[in-house]
Design a protein around this motif. Structure first.
Motif, PDB file in Angstrom:
ATOM      1  N   LYS B 141      28.353  29.236  28.306  1.00 17.59           N
ATOM      2  CA  LYS B 141      28.495  30.695  28.230  1.00 17.59           C
ATOM      3  C   LYS B 141      29.756  31.152  28.940  1.00 17.59           C
ATOM      4  N   CYS B 142      29.963  30.617  30.124  1.00 15.60           N
ATOM      5  CA  CYS B 142      31.143  31.052  30.887  1.00 15.60           C
ATOM      6  C   CYS B 142      32.430  30.626  30.199  1.00 15.60           C
ATOM      7  N   LEU B 143      32.416  29.446  29.668  1.00 17.97           N
ATOM      8  CA  LEU B 143      33.621  28.967  28.992  1.00 17.97           C
ATOM      9  C   LEU B 143      33.960  29.859  27.806  1.00 17.97           C
ATOM     10  N   SER B 144      32.950  30.235  27.056  1.00 17.53           N
ATOM     11  CA  SER B 144      33.248  31.059  25.885  1.00 17.53           C
ATOM     12  C   SER B 144      33.741  32.434  26.304  1.00 17.53           C
ATOM     13  N   MET B 145      33.201  32.949  27.403  1.00 19.26           N
ATOM     14  CA  MET B 145      33.717  34.213  27.921  1.00 19.26           C
ATOM     15  C   MET B 145      35.172  34.092  28.305  1.00 19.26           C
ATOM     16  N   GLN B 146      35.463  33.032  29.009  1.00 14.16           N
ATOM     17  CA  GLN B 146      36.832  32.831  29.470  1.00 14.16           C
ATOM     18  C   GLN B 146      37.773  32.701  28.294  1.00 14.16           C
ATOM     19  N   VAL B 147      37.325  32.002  27.284  1.00 15.07           N
ATOM     20  CA  VAL B 147      38.170  31.839  26.100  1.00 15.07           C
ATOM     21  C   VAL B 147      38.435  33.185  25.464  1.00 15.07           C
TER      22      VAL B 147
END
Lengths: 439, 160
Positions: B141-147
């Motif tokens: 989830k965090c990675l996709s937000m960051q992306v």
């Protein structure tokens, strides 16, 4: 009996031409083929039961018991005699309901039965081929979704196979899972978890023949925990949640040229390398030369077993990390502009940031014309502040993120904070749509 | 973002938080090297990437998640100046080793995939499989937000 209704004439049209094709596509032993070809049909009117090589009573019993999810093995031998009279009136026209559950069970049964025919109940290699076999069977089953004939053939054939090699398993237990327990002793975890999901009546409890000591119980509890989390992960990873969906329409977005999604209708897809989110479409990738294509295809997925799901998850994580790397490269390429802007921001707003509010912040930037709008929309956005983060509305003088950096920098820190907030505001509000969507 | 499961909490802060942290780290980078010569672009890329990960870890929860802690610790080890990382008291971790002894009995199919996952997710080495999955969910989830944040930033900056 609930077989009176709903029996259409679907099976009436089965001609003998279908027979060799269907039978050969299954994993049948030679023994069974001989049976099929040599036994004469008992009921001339029903070609379906001719296929079954069974008297219609037993065939209907098969149907009945698969419907009520109990063992086909027990059904065939145990109760065939009782219900003979009312079933003859049907004339042998049967139509099995084709739901996915039955088909999968049938596929599984055919595989299990072939395993036992080969005399290979334990061992790694046949069990490792079981998931692939079942997936292959399911594929084949799915390639003729409209034809209930094949599914009927599958169910009945596998049932026949079951009763032939293992007549000793006609215990009183009507529970199919006990039958499978013998095979399950060496099957892998993914198979048993599959069965748990499919069978509607399974309760979590010690099974027959399974040790009930604390270790295995703990082991099972642990496995269930893992499965629960796996389901959670499945929902996160796009494309994994269509486990047993037939022909679902899926919108797939290809994400800036790095990952490509290939799905063709009715083929089993194992690896989906993509990031599919609705928001990505909306936030206009186009200007940078990366084309965003959208495929809506009807596809049927079979992602079976935890291994495949985990592989999918791993691919997703890898793709996300690769995206971060690519974006950071692009950011590095764009960087000189940031330098210029930030320097000007720093220079111009050195003294005016201690006010503690954004109202009077002069946006003397080289940012686009939306500077004025940014302030207003920023306020609109800030009205419901995110609960997990303290917004530095009033605390521009001090860093408010308590969990990180100390206040060594003091002024510089607050400058940077304000600067970054301005920058963020401006940049984020260049795409007001998705920002508001996020909220 | 709503968590999918009531028992497993995988809430992730909003996009603004991520954006804020990332921009802060970027501006930190600017001030660190005010006259950065553009020839060493690889270094800059690496710094930006590291800043992205660190800011993501901070935005996602600082010390409250195992992967973020591991990320921050890894970053702080390499470069002590730019990354602030406060250690918390080490909890007892001997339980993990005792579980590892029985790891042969775990389902081998799951375990080999979990091994690969451990290599990917930061801090995955010391976690059990179920905990690993929880961390992976949050990490994804965090990675996709960051992306998303980075993508918006890049789009915004290069629209001129």
């Amino acid at each position: 009996m609930d077989l009176t209704g709903g029996f259409g004439a679907r099976s009436g049209g089965i001609g003998p031409c279908r027979e060799p094709i269907g039978l050969e596509s299954l994993h049948l032993g030679d023994e069974f083929r001989q049976l099929v070809t040599t036994l004469p049909p008992e009921n001339a009117g029903g070609s379906f039961t001719a296929l079954l090589e069974l008297p219609p009573t037993q065939a209907v019993e098969l149907l009945h018991f698969t419907d009520s999810s109990s063992s086909q093995v027990a059904a065939v031998t145990g109760i065939g005699g009782e219900n003979a009279p009312p079933l003859h009136s049907f004339g042998g026209t049967l139509a099995f309901p084709s739901n996915s559950v039955l088909m999968e069970r049938a596929a599984r049964f055919s595989v299990i039965a072939t395993e036992q025919q080969n005399g290979n109940v334990s061992g790694e290699t046949p069990t490792s081929s079981v998931p692939s076999n079942s997936s292959a069977n399911l594929d084949r089953v799915k390639t003729e979704p409209a034809e209930t004939d094949s599914s009927q053939r599958l169910i009945s054939d596998s049932a026949i196979e079951n009763q032939i090699p293992c007549p000793s398993q006609n215990n009183r237990n009507g529970k199919r899972k006990d039958f499978e327990k013998k095979v399950k002793s060496s099957t892998k975890k993914n198979k048993s978890s599959e069965e748990n999901e499919k069978l509607p009546y399974v309760h979590v409890r010690a099974r027959r023949g399974q040790a009930t000591d604390s270790h295995s119980l703990a082991e099972r509890a642990r496995r269930e925990k893992i499965n629960a989390r796996m389901k959670l992960l499945q929902e996160l990873v796009p494309g994994c949640d269509k486990g047993t969906d037939f022909g679902g329409k899926i919108k797939i977005k290809v994400c800036f040229g790095v990952h490509l999604l290939m799905i063709s209708g009715k083929k089993a897809v194992n690896f989906l390398w993509k990031v599919s989110c609705e928001d990505l479409i909306d936030c206009s990738f186009n200007p940078l030369g990366f084309r965003l294509t959208r495929h809506s295809l009807a596809a049927s997925f079979t992602i079976q077993g935890t291994a495949l799901v985990l592989d999918e998850i791993i691919n997703h994580v890898q793709s996300l990390q690769r995206q971060v790397e690519m974006l950071s490269m692009r950011l590095a390429a764009v960087n000189p502009r940031i330098d210029f802007n930030l320097d000007t921001i720093l220079a111009s707003e050195n003294g005016s940031l201690m006010d503690g509010s954004f109202n009077g912040t002069p946006m003397q930037l080289a940012w686009p014309h939306q500077a004025i709008e940014t302030e207003q929309s920023f306020h609109h956005r800030q009205l419901p502040p995110p609960p997990t983060q303290q917004w530095p509305f009033d605390g521009l003088n001090q860093p408010v993120w308590g969990r990180e950096e100390d206040q060594a920098d003091g002024n510089d820190n607050s400058n940077l904070m304000a600067v970054s907030e301005n920058v963020m505001v401006a940049s984020a509000n260049l795409h007001p749509n998705q920002v508001k969507m996020e909220l | 973002m709503a968590s999918a499961d009531k028992l497993i909490n995988t809430d992730v802060p909003e996009k603004d938080v991520f954006a804020l942290h990332f921009l802060r780290s970027l501006s930190n980078l600017r001030t660190q090297n005010p006259l950065n010569s553009p020839d060493k672009s690889i270094d800059r890329v690496r710094k930006i990437k590291k800043a992205a990960y660190v800011s993501m870890a901070r935005a996602a929860g600082g010390n409250s998640r195992l992967w973020s802690r591991a990320l921050l610790r890894r970053a702080a080890k390499d470069d002590n100046k730019s990354v602030r990382f406060s250690r918390r008291k080490r909890k007892v971790t001997w339980k993990i080793s005792s579980k590892r002894r029985r790891s042969n009995q775990r389902a081998p199919v799951v375990e080999e995939a979990a091994e690969r996952l451990r290599n990917l997710v930061p801090g995955g080495g010391g976690m059990e499989t179920s905990k690993l999955m929880e961390e992976t969910a949050h990490y994804i989830k965090c990675l996709s937000m960051q992306v998303k944040v980075m993508q918006c930033l890049v789009d915004g900056l290069s629209q001129k």
